[in-house]
Design an enzyme around this catalytic site. Structure first.
Site, PDB file in Angstrom:
ATOM      1  N   LYS A 232       2.176  -3.815   6.530  1.00 18.86           N
ATOM      2  CA  LYS A 232       2.517  -3.751   5.101  1.00 18.86           C
ATOM      3  C   LYS A 232       4.038  -3.601   4.933  1.00 18.86           C
ATOM      4  O   LYS A 232       4.660  -4.287   4.126  1.00 18.86           O
ATOM      5  CB  LYS A 232       1.791  -2.582   4.422  1.00 18.86           C
ATOM      6  CG  LYS A 232       0.289  -2.772   4.295  1.00 18.86           C
ATOM      7  CD  LYS A 232      -0.056  -3.908   3.340  1.00 18.86           C
ATOM      8  CE  LYS A 232      -1.536  -4.195   3.259  1.00 18.86           C
ATOM      9  NZ  LYS A 232      -1.856  -5.514   2.705  1.00 18.86           N
TER      10      LYS A 232
ATOM     11  N   SER B 297       0.831  -1.203   0.000  1.00 18.39           N
ATOM     12  CA  SER B 297       0.000   0.000   0.000  1.00 18.39           C
ATOM     13  C   SER B 297       0.866   1.254   0.000  1.00 18.39           C
ATOM     14  O   SER B 297       1.986   1.248   0.521  1.00 18.39           O
ATOM     15  CB  SER B 297      -0.859  -0.019   1.265  1.00 18.39           C
ATOM     16  OG  SER B 297      -1.374   1.253   1.556  1.00 18.39           O
TER      17      SER B 297
ATOM     18  N   TYR C   2      -1.715  -1.443  11.119  1.00 23.44           N
ATOM     19  CA  TYR C   2      -2.040  -1.957   9.780  1.00 23.44           C
ATOM     20  C   TYR C   2      -0.935  -1.577   8.802  1.00 23.44           C
ATOM     21  O   TYR C   2      -0.416  -2.421   8.058  1.00 23.44           O
ATOM     22  CB  TYR C   2      -3.391  -1.385   9.307  1.00 23.44           C
ATOM     23  CG  TYR C   2      -3.541  -1.411   7.805  1.00 23.44           C
ATOM     24  CD1 TYR C   2      -3.875  -2.585   7.149  1.00 23.44           C
ATOM     25  CD2 TYR C   2      -3.298  -0.265   7.036  1.00 23.44           C
ATOM     26  CE1 TYR C   2      -3.979  -2.615   5.763  1.00 23.44           C
ATOM     27  CE2 TYR C   2      -3.399  -0.286   5.663  1.00 23.44           C
ATOM     28  CZ  TYR C   2      -3.735  -1.463   5.023  1.00 23.44           C
ATOM     29  OH  TYR C   2      -3.826  -1.493   3.650  1.00 23.44           O
TER      30      TYR C   2
HETATM   31  N1  UFG Z   1     -12.669  10.809   3.858  1.00 25.23           N
HETATM   32  C1  UFG Z   1     -13.666  11.695   4.205  1.00 25.23           C
HETATM   33  N2  UFG Z   1     -14.809  11.174   4.732  1.00 25.23           N
HETATM   34  C2  UFG Z   1     -15.005   9.839   4.905  1.00 25.23           C
HETATM   35  C3  UFG Z   1     -13.975   8.948   4.536  1.00 25.23           C
HETATM   36  C4  UFG Z   1     -12.803   9.474   4.009  1.00 25.23           C
HETATM   37  O1  UFG Z   1     -13.527  12.915   4.071  1.00 25.23           O
HETATM   38  O2  UFG Z   1     -16.072   9.447   5.407  1.00 25.23           O
HETATM   39  C5  UFG Z   1     -11.425  11.370   3.267  1.00 25.23           C
HETATM   40  C6  UFG Z   1     -10.194  11.035   4.076  1.00 25.23           C
HETATM   41  O3  UFG Z   1     -10.037  11.988   5.106  1.00 25.23           O
HETATM   42  C7  UFG Z   1      -9.123  11.077   3.005  1.00 25.23           C
HETATM   43  C8  UFG Z   1      -9.840  10.610   1.733  1.00 25.23           C
HETATM   44  O4  UFG Z   1     -11.219  10.775   2.010  1.00 25.23           O
HETATM   45  O5  UFG Z   1      -8.707  12.387   2.808  1.00 25.23           O
HETATM   46  C9  UFG Z   1      -9.574   9.169   1.418  1.00 25.23           C
HETATM   47  O6  UFG Z   1      -9.877   8.377   2.555  1.00 25.23           O
HETATM   48  P1  UFG Z   1      -9.965   6.795   2.486  1.00 25.23           P
HETATM   49  O7  UFG Z   1     -10.253   6.310   3.888  1.00 25.23           O
HETATM   50  O8  UFG Z   1     -10.904   6.377   1.423  1.00 25.23           O
HETATM   51  O9  UFG Z   1      -8.529   6.367   2.020  1.00 25.23           O
HETATM   52  P2  UFG Z   1      -7.116   6.655   2.718  1.00 25.23           P
HETATM   53  O10 UFG Z   1      -6.329   7.440   1.738  1.00 25.23           O
HETATM   54  O11 UFG Z   1      -7.232   7.143   4.085  1.00 25.23           O
HETATM   55  O12 UFG Z   1      -6.694   5.156   2.857  1.00 25.23           O
HETATM   56  C10 UFG Z   1      -5.710   4.621   2.117  1.00 25.23           C
HETATM   57  C11 UFG Z   1      -5.935   3.118   1.963  1.00 25.23           C
HETATM   58  C12 UFG Z   1      -5.622   2.399   3.233  1.00 25.23           C
HETATM   59  C13 UFG Z   1      -4.320   2.884   3.814  1.00 25.23           C
HETATM   60  C14 UFG Z   1      -4.392   4.358   4.036  1.00 25.23           C
HETATM   61  C15 UFG Z   1      -3.160   4.891   4.720  1.00 25.23           C
HETATM   62  O13 UFG Z   1      -7.268   2.827   1.593  1.00 25.23           O
HETATM   63  O14 UFG Z   1      -5.506   1.029   2.947  1.00 25.23           O
HETATM   64  O15 UFG Z   1      -4.528   4.965   2.775  1.00 25.23           O
HETATM   65  O16 UFG Z   1      -3.349   6.183   5.151  1.00 25.23           O
HETATM   66  F1  UFG Z   1      -4.044   2.311   4.979  1.00 25.23           F
END
Ligand code: UFG
Length: 342
Positions: A156, A127, A152
């Site tokens: 990785k 990831s 988590y």
């Molecule tokens: N977000 C919102 N509202 C929500 C959910 C997410 O505003 O209800 C925002 C988050 O703050 C972020 C963006 O949408 O800015 C993306 O969020 P995600 O949770 O969809 O994805 P992430 O980038 O946080 O997650 C990814 C991978 C994970 C990994 C993570 C590490 O999906 O597997 O990056 O930070 F662990």
């Protein structure tokens, strides 16, 4: 004879899409899953899409060494793609031992079996989380890894190192590719498989589609004061089918002996930064739906901006993401509607 690919965690979101693409490319696939975080919906969907009613399914747990050995003894496994792992960032902070035990033990057992059968091609699903909050974007494979913000994420990084060391010691018998995913979203164009989060979704797109269908009241956009053009975080959202195809390129590269090193790393992203607000607006526009959303405080652990430089995967593997964000968001919405029976 066709080559056989074992897909651990093959009934999940990414695993099911990868299985479809492997079968389309002419590989034999063995799906193995313990259904700890998914039901049979996607496995049944894969059979429907591919017309492969005979697709082998092994219900088993890779944390069990005996079961893992038995699986490798039963099938002539040429390559294994390892997805079987827990993946909720917040849950891993609350239950670190459960994450370390499950994610490390299962991979150790797979590698042991791969090594004991005299060698194998191993593809590990890593990831972009291994880059932490990068000093410079976009990130290349040379961008230094940083300590992860969650157990988590640590699993990785650790599994990357475990594979690298195993490959090194095996003197060419075990070969490895680490694919570092950015943000996989969307669903198969058939709307027969897609993301099926249990409980409240952690990730953005399932939260958007569940809000649009009326399962959730309101989407919270976490933070609008980031140092980005519109104040919301930037990510590299990659279509799940594009991502799945990258696995076929990687497996074929290993099988055909095209690797430049016995352990290679590729970023799997689009190279296109998209903000949370842009994604929400695009979803509304392309699907013609109004989404109830509000700004909320930042979510702890979120990085401000990360997107891939996918040049290496483009030039070396010959793989490139092709779908637009709009196409992907249409597919995500079609899947949510399919689930709702609409
Ligand atoms: N977000 C919102 N509202 C929500 C959910 C997410 O505003 O209800 C925002 C988050 O703050 C972020 C963006 O949408 O800015 C993306 O969020 P995600 O949770 O969809 O994805 P992430 O980038 O946080 O997650 C990814 C991978 C994970 C990994 C993570 C590490 O999906 O597997 O990056 O930070 F662990």
């Amino acid at each position: 004879m066709n080559k056989t690919v074992l897909v651990s965690g093959g009934a999940g979101f990414i695993g099911s899409h990868v299985t479809v693409e492997l079968l389309a490319a002419g590989y034999d696939v063995v799906v193995a899953d313990n259904f700890s975080n998914c039901d049979r919906t996607c496995f049944e969907g894969v059979k429907k899409i591919t017309g492969r009613e005979d697709l082998p399914l092994e219900v088993m747990d890779f944390c069990d060494e005996k079961q893992t050995r038995a699986l490798f003894a039963k099938y002539p496994i040429d390559a294994v793609i390892h997805f079987a792992a827990y993946k909720a960032v917040g849950e891993s902070v609350a239950q670190p031992l459960m994450y370390y035990r499950n994610n490390l033990q299962s991979f150790l057992n797979v590698l042991q079996a791969a090594q004991d059968q005299g060698g194998c091609n191993v593809l590990f699903s890593s990831s972009a989380t291994v880059y932490g909050e990068p000093d410079k974007v976009p990130v290349t494979e040379e961008t230094p890894r940083k300590s992860a913000t969650s157990p988590y994420g640590n699993t990785k990084t650790m599994c990357e190192d475990i594979l690298r060391d195993t490959v090194k010691a095996s003197e060419g018998k075990v070969r490895g590719i680490l694919l570092r995913y950015f943000n996989p979203i969307g669903a198969h164009p058939s709307a027969l498989i897609g993301e099926l989060p249990r409980g409240v979704p952690n990730n953005l797109v399932p939260f958007i589609t569940q809000t649009a269908i009326g399962k959730r009241e309101c989407l919270s956009i976490f933070g609008n004061d980031y140092p980005t053009p519109d104040g919301t975080c930037l990510r590299d959202y990659i279509d799940i089918v594009d991502l799945a195809k990258a696995h076929v390129f990687a497996v074929t590269r290993m099988m055909e002996g095209k690797m430049k090193k016995d352990c290679e790393v590729f970023n799997v992203g689009t190279g296109r930064p998209v903000s949370v607000l842009e994604l929400v607006n695009a979803f509304e526009k392309v699907n013609g739906v109004k989404l109830n959303w509000k700004f909320a405080p930042r979510r702890p652990g979120d990085v401000t901006a990360i997107w891939a430089d996918p040049t290496l995967a483009n030039t070396e593997m010959g793989w490139k993401a092709t779908r637009t964000v709009e196409e992907t968001l249409k597919a995500a919405w079609a899947w949510e509607k399919h689930l709702a029976g609409k």
